[in-house]
Design a protein around this motif. Structure first.
Motif, PDB file in Angstrom:
ATOM      1  N   ASP B  98     -30.107  84.753  55.758  1.00  0.00           N
ATOM      2  CA  ASP B  98     -29.373  83.672  55.086  1.00  0.00           C
ATOM      3  C   ASP B  98     -29.300  82.445  55.972  1.00  0.00           C
ATOM      4  OD1 ASP B  98     -28.393  85.185  52.676  1.00  0.00           O
ATOM      5  OD2 ASP B  98     -27.591  86.448  54.266  1.00  0.00           O
ATOM      6  N   ASP B 119     -23.820  67.559  53.117  1.00  0.00           N
ATOM      7  CA  ASP B 119     -22.387  67.557  52.786  1.00  0.00           C
ATOM      8  C   ASP B 119     -21.521  68.117  53.907  1.00  0.00           C
ATOM      9  OD1 ASP B 119     -23.640  69.967  52.310  1.00  0.00           O
ATOM     10  OD2 ASP B 119     -22.234  70.590  50.747  1.00  0.00           O
ATOM     11  N   ASN B 312     -26.915  83.858  49.122  1.00  0.00           N
ATOM     12  CA  ASN B 312     -25.558  83.402  49.457  1.00  0.00           C
ATOM     13  C   ASN B 312     -25.588  82.025  50.114  1.00  0.00           C
ATOM     14  OD1 ASN B 312     -24.309  86.060  48.820  1.00  0.00           O
ATOM     15  ND2 ASN B 312     -25.567  86.719  50.543  1.00  0.00           N
ATOM     16  N   VAL B 313     -26.197  81.079  49.459  1.00  0.00           N
ATOM     17  CA  VAL B 313     -26.385  79.769  50.088  1.00  0.00           C
ATOM     18  C   VAL B 313     -25.039  79.130  50.440  1.00  0.00           C
ATOM     19  CG1 VAL B 313     -27.303  77.447  49.765  1.00  0.00           C
ATOM     20  CG2 VAL B 313     -28.593  79.420  48.949  1.00  0.00           C
ATOM     21  N   ASP B 314     -24.097  79.169  49.512  1.00  0.00           N
ATOM     22  CA  ASP B 314     -22.808  78.519  49.773  1.00  0.00           C
ATOM     23  C   ASP B 314     -22.060  79.211  50.907  1.00  0.00           C
ATOM     24  OD1 ASP B 314     -23.245  76.632  47.857  1.00  0.00           O
ATOM     25  OD2 ASP B 314     -22.271  77.776  46.257  1.00  0.00           O
ATOM     26  N   ALA B 315     -22.075  80.548  50.881  1.00  0.00           N
ATOM     27  CA  ALA B 315     -21.398  81.285  51.954  1.00  0.00           C
ATOM     28  C   ALA B 315     -22.071  81.003  53.293  1.00  0.00           C
ATOM     29  CB  ALA B 315     -21.426  82.779  51.649  1.00  0.00           C
ATOM     30  N   LYS B 317     -23.671  78.265  54.137  1.00  0.00           N
ATOM     31  CA  LYS B 317     -23.312  76.906  54.562  1.00  0.00           C
ATOM     32  C   LYS B 317     -21.899  76.886  55.159  1.00  0.00           C
ATOM     33  CE  LYS B 317     -24.531  73.333  51.930  1.00  0.00           C
ATOM     34  NZ  LYS B 317     -24.863  72.516  50.725  1.00  0.00           N
ATOM     35  N   GLU B 318     -21.013  77.640  54.536  1.00  0.00           N
ATOM     36  CA  GLU B 318     -19.639  77.706  55.063  1.00  0.00           C
ATOM     37  C   GLU B 318     -19.629  78.276  56.477  1.00  0.00           C
ATOM     38  OE1 GLU B 318     -16.846  79.807  52.526  1.00  0.00           O
ATOM     39  OE2 GLU B 318     -17.583  78.680  50.797  1.00  0.00           O
ATOM     40  N   LYS B 321     -21.054  75.708  58.885  1.00  0.00           N
ATOM     41  CA  LYS B 321     -20.046  74.663  59.124  1.00  0.00           C
ATOM     42  C   LYS B 321     -18.973  75.181  60.087  1.00  0.00           C
ATOM     43  CE  LYS B 321     -16.637  71.777  56.678  1.00  0.00           C
ATOM     44  NZ  LYS B 321     -15.495  72.218  57.476  1.00  0.00           N
TER      45      LYS B 321
END
Lengths: 322, 420
Positions: B98, B119, B312-315, B317-318, B321
């Motif tokens: 990921d 973002d 799980n792209v959003d996870a 990225k989180e 970050k």
């Protein structure tokens, strides 16, 4: 024994199922049994061999960079790219040089070892194991030992220590293509790794030669040694020799591990065809289309050379070939 | 034997198979699948790292991952020399990581392999080294978070140069002369790595050229670069260059074991060199090549990317970050506690005490004064073409012009595919 009667006659206990009773259901069906045993292997063969080969042929006609599911058909462009790639065509020449040396040398060395070991009266099993054990060693591990320990370029490398006793300065065995010392490194590691395996094949073949032949030859006046070897042993080993040479030739075409780990993937010389394909498809290029085209070209070449070699040496002629 | 056979009828076999199937999920908990070990709950993420040579980095990376509460983050520590090969192959499969570290390269953007991270970076964009932001930007979007900058330059043994009465080289000619004077029966003057690929980009910059110009056209093919390649050939055949060392340029052992007087390496190895050699160590940039040249330093490094095709792209990225933008302590720890690296965050770089004095400060100054960063348009295939230039004309002895022409052919084909 509990069934012994008062009449003193032992009667065998009745078997639960008579061996002669025909089996019922699927287990008694020879066709079912055939597919039960061969099915899994055939499925594996299709999934892991035929599908990838077919997919590779399909990929070779597409623009397939960073993907194995391309959509842009480009015809024979990938083939043109590979056949005009000097690294790829150069690698075919490298293979020819490598095969021309390694095939006869391994054949002679393994046959020589087999003759020596076969003549031993004591510790035959020990020496057979000594020569066979390298076969169990990983090509990668052996290549790294050769490169980093025996043939490194610093003063404490084994080879440089030995040549240093004769006043020779440290030699860069691998980095410098001229003089081409890297061949010495590659050839010695491959001879060490594969001679033992072919020696075992020759020992098996030697043990299959009937002793009567040697006795008959001796009665006819044949001298032991070279004459017997030349006119009895060697012709009797023809079928094994043909198979060994065929296997050696294919192994030479498939050379990768020791070249890749000894020469590295930054050099433009001493590359085998598989190294170029690896760099093109899986390495930095990630060009699966061009890599697949190269693989198809190489496969066709291997088939042609194998058929030619089989025709010349009479492989598959059975008794006629002896 | 017969008893065994009679006990294992078809029903028993089916029962056993069903039992094994039921145990499968349990077995996955204990396997080395690269996903276990985190303290988070719910989602699982996997990340790929190449094997850093400095002791403790792997443990540090796993410590950061286990501290993350948003997901279970498993780490695959790839020890192979060909990290990129394993990564590229994995990215084509459903087992792709990921999150992974790599260098900014446009083909990964164009093939949709890396996610847009604008973002999460934009709010702190001004705190990053502007050159790092530029090197990760394509078409106005930022595709990776720089974790560390790794300046690469020459390290030298001060005592050896003093003994041989050699000054710190400022031109390629002086470097070649110094290598000759420093070579003895036991020590070679210079180590540029076993295949010399580490210095191919510095050679271009030091000759006053660039790999590509602003229009993404070939800019490395100049007379000065060709002349520099010719000089390198002279050095290669001089016998003053250490070749076939047991470890390559990135490992400090050549200079710390006394095999060479000058070694090209990265700032990451500075602590190990200082530990072995104390104050007997200096640094200088890749010297000028030709009369219009300039000193140069390659600012390599590693960046964190998110697999755009992952589940799980959003996870992911989180997580990126959290670790590489929010956790400044971890970022400083990663950059300065093992090898020395320049933190890409200016606020962290300014507060990193270990880089403020002595040799680390000199290294940081070379980074600032002479540094050249990755160009996102310069792809892995183009690097390979430059490797071939060094192989063909420096190591093999061919004509520099012919080697550059061959590279032009490959790189132009690559540029055409990328930019039309």
């Amino acid at each position: 024994m509990s069934t012994t009667t008062t009449r003193g006659v032992a009667r065998p206990a009745p078997a639960k199922a008579s061996p002669a009773r025909p089996r019922r259901g699927l287990r008694g069906n020879p066709t079912f049994n055939f597919w039960l045993f061969t099915g899994p292997f055939l499925i594996g063969l299709v999934i892991f061999v035929f599908v990838p080969i077919g997919w590779s042929i399909w990929l070779s006609f597409f623009e397939a960079r960073f993907t194995v599911t391309p959509s842009h058909f480009i015809g024979f462009d990938n083939y043109k790219q590979m056949l005009t790639n000097s690294d790829f065509t150069g690698s075919l020449l490298t293979f020819t040089v490598f095969a021309a040396f390694i095939v006869p040398t391994t054949w002679a060395l393994s046959l020589g070892l087999a003759l020596l070991v076969n003549r031993l009266r004591f510790m035959r099993a020990f020496f057979r194991s000594v020569f066979f054990i390298p076969t169990a060693c990983s090509y990668v591990a052996a290549a790294l030992i050769w490169k980093m320990s025996i043939f490194n370029g610093v003063r404490f490398g084994l080879a440089n220590t030995i040549v240093g006793w004769f006043g020779v300065e440290n030699i860069a065995w691998v980095s410098n293509p001229s003089p081409p010392w890297y061949w010495l490194v590659i050839l010695t590691v491959r001879l060490w790794l594969q001679s033992g395996f072919y020696m075992i094949l020759f020992i098996a073949a030697l043990q299959n030669i009937p002793a009567e032949l040697y006795e008959a030859a001796a009665i006819d006046g044949a001298k032991p040694g070279w004459q017997t070897f030349r006119f009895i042993t060697l012709p009797q080993l023809r079928a094994t020799s043909t198979a060994v040479i065929l296997l050696l030739l294919i192994a030479a075409y498939q050379a990768f591990d020791e070249f890749f780990n000894i020469i590295g993937n930054k050099a433009t010389w001493g590359q085998t065809p598989l190294m170029v394909l690896y760099k093109t498809a899986i390495g930095s290029g990630q060009d699966y289309g061009a890599g697949s085209a190269g693989a198809v070209i190489l496969t066709v070449l291997i088939c042609m050379v194998t058929l030619l070699q089989g025709k010349i040496m009479g492989f598959g002629r059975g008794e006629e070939s002896k | 034997m017969s008893a065994m056979s009679s006990n294992w009828d078809r029903r028993s076999v089916l029962r056993a198979a069903a039992g094994l199937a039921a145990l499968g999920p349990l077995a996955a908990c204990g396997g080395n699948n690269g996903r276990g070990g985190g303290s988070g709950s719910g989602k699982s993420l996997s990340q790929y790292f190449h094997a850093y040579g400095e002791p403790g980095v792997e443990q540090a990376v796993k410590k950061y991952a286990s501290a993350y509460k948003g997901a279970n983050v498993g780490t695959q520590w790839i020890t192979s020399n060909d990290y990129e090969t394993k990564l590229f192959a994995a990215l084509l499969t459903s087992n792709a990581p990921d999150v992974f570290e790599f260098h900014p390269q446009i083909q990964m953007v164009k093939s949709g392999q890396v996610a847009d991270l604008s973002d999460i970076i934009n709010p702190v964009k001004d705190d990053f080294n502007p050159a790092d932001i530029t090197s990760h930007t394509y078409d106005g979007k930022i595709y990776g978070v720089r974790m560390i900058d790794d300046p690469q330059f020459f390290f030298y043994r001060k005592s050896m140069l003093e003994k041989a009465k050699v000054g710190v080289p400022t031109t390629l000619e002086e470097l070649i002369e110094a290598a000759a004077k420093l070579t003895t029966s036991k020590v070679k003057g210079l180590f540029l790595g076993n295949d010399l690929h580490a210095i191919e980009a510095p050679l271009i910059w030091s000759a006053g050229a660039e790999p590509l110009n602003a229009k993404n056209e070939i800019a490395y093919h100049t007379d000065a670069v060709a002349a520099g390649l010719g000089q390198l050939r002279k050095l290669f055949t001089s016998g003053h260059l250490l070749l076939d060392a047991p470890a390559d340029y990135w490992d400090p052992s050549a200079i710390t074991q006394g095999l060479c007087a000058i070694q090209f390496c990265g700032m990451w190895a500075m602590p190990a060199m200082q530990k072995a050699l104390g104050d007997d160590l200096g640094v200088f940039p890749f010297p000028k090549v030709g009369s219009n040249g300039r000193p140069s330093v390659y600012n390599g490094g590693w960046s964190m990317f998110v697999n755009a095709k992952g589940k799980n792209v959003d996870a992911a990225k989180e997580y990126v970050k959290w670790l590489w933008i929010d956790q400044k302590k971890y970022q400083e720890d990663f950059a300065t506690s093992y090898g020395f690296h320049i933190p890409p965050r200016t606020s962290i770089a300014a507060s990193a005490d270990k880089l403020k004095s002595g040799l680390p400060a000199e290294g940081a100054k070379l980074f600032t004064d002479y540094g050249h960063f990755d160009n996102i348009s310069w792809t892995q295939a183009m690097w390979s073409a430059l490797d071939a230039v060094i192989s063909d004309c420096v190591r093999k002895g061919g004509s520099p012009e012919a080697a550059l022409d061959k590279a032009d052919k490959t790189i132009n084909r690559e540029l055409k595919k990328l930019f039309g």
